[in-house]
Design a protein around this motif. Sequence first.
Motif, short mmCIF file in Angstrom:
data_model
loop_
_atom_site.label_atom_id
_atom_site.label_comp_id
_atom_site.label_asym_id
_atom_site.label_seq_id
_atom_site.Cartn_x
_atom_site.Cartn_y
_atom_site.Cartn_z
N PRO A 17 -46.83 9.38 -21.39
CA PRO A 17 -48.49 8.30 -21.26
C PRO A 17 -48.73 6.68 -21.29
O PRO A 17 -48.77 6.55 -20.01
CB PRO A 17 -49.19 9.19 -22.04
CG PRO A 17 -48.59 10.48 -22.86
CD PRO A 17 -46.83 10.32 -22.79
N GLU A 18 -47.92 5.86 -22.54
CA GLU A 18 -48.04 4.63 -21.80
C GLU A 18 -47.54 4.27 -20.61
O GLU A 18 -47.70 2.94 -20.69
CB GLU A 18 -47.52 4.03 -23.51
CG GLU A 18 -47.15 2.74 -23.58
CD GLU A 18 -46.55 2.63 -24.74
OE1 GLU A 18 -45.90 0.83 -25.39
OE2 GLU A 18 -46.33 3.20 -25.57
N GLY A 21 -49.45 4.67 -18.25
CA GLY A 21 -50.85 3.80 -18.42
C GLY A 21 -50.47 2.36 -17.67
O GLY A 21 -51.27 2.44 -17.09
#
Length: 89
Positions: A17-18, A21
Amino acid sequence: MVEPAERRLARELASFPEAMGATPEYLQPHRLAVYLFEPATAFSGFYEQCPVLTSGGTVRESRLALSAHTAAVLERGLDLLGIQSPQRL
């Protein structure tokens, strides 16, 4: 018992997710490509060191789930980059 290769792969997958993003935030898709190399490499080590299908019980279930999650992350990441993932290796 969790093997070091399993732990490394799980850590790499948790970073998805990091990495996902950060890609649009910085307008640098290569960041996602660089990230995808890490779980792919970690999976290679995991597959080499941790038997999946010959393991028993909950270990097998856990390793199958980790393998499926790896496939999902790599497929999603490649899709975001506009790269068609192979259906079979």
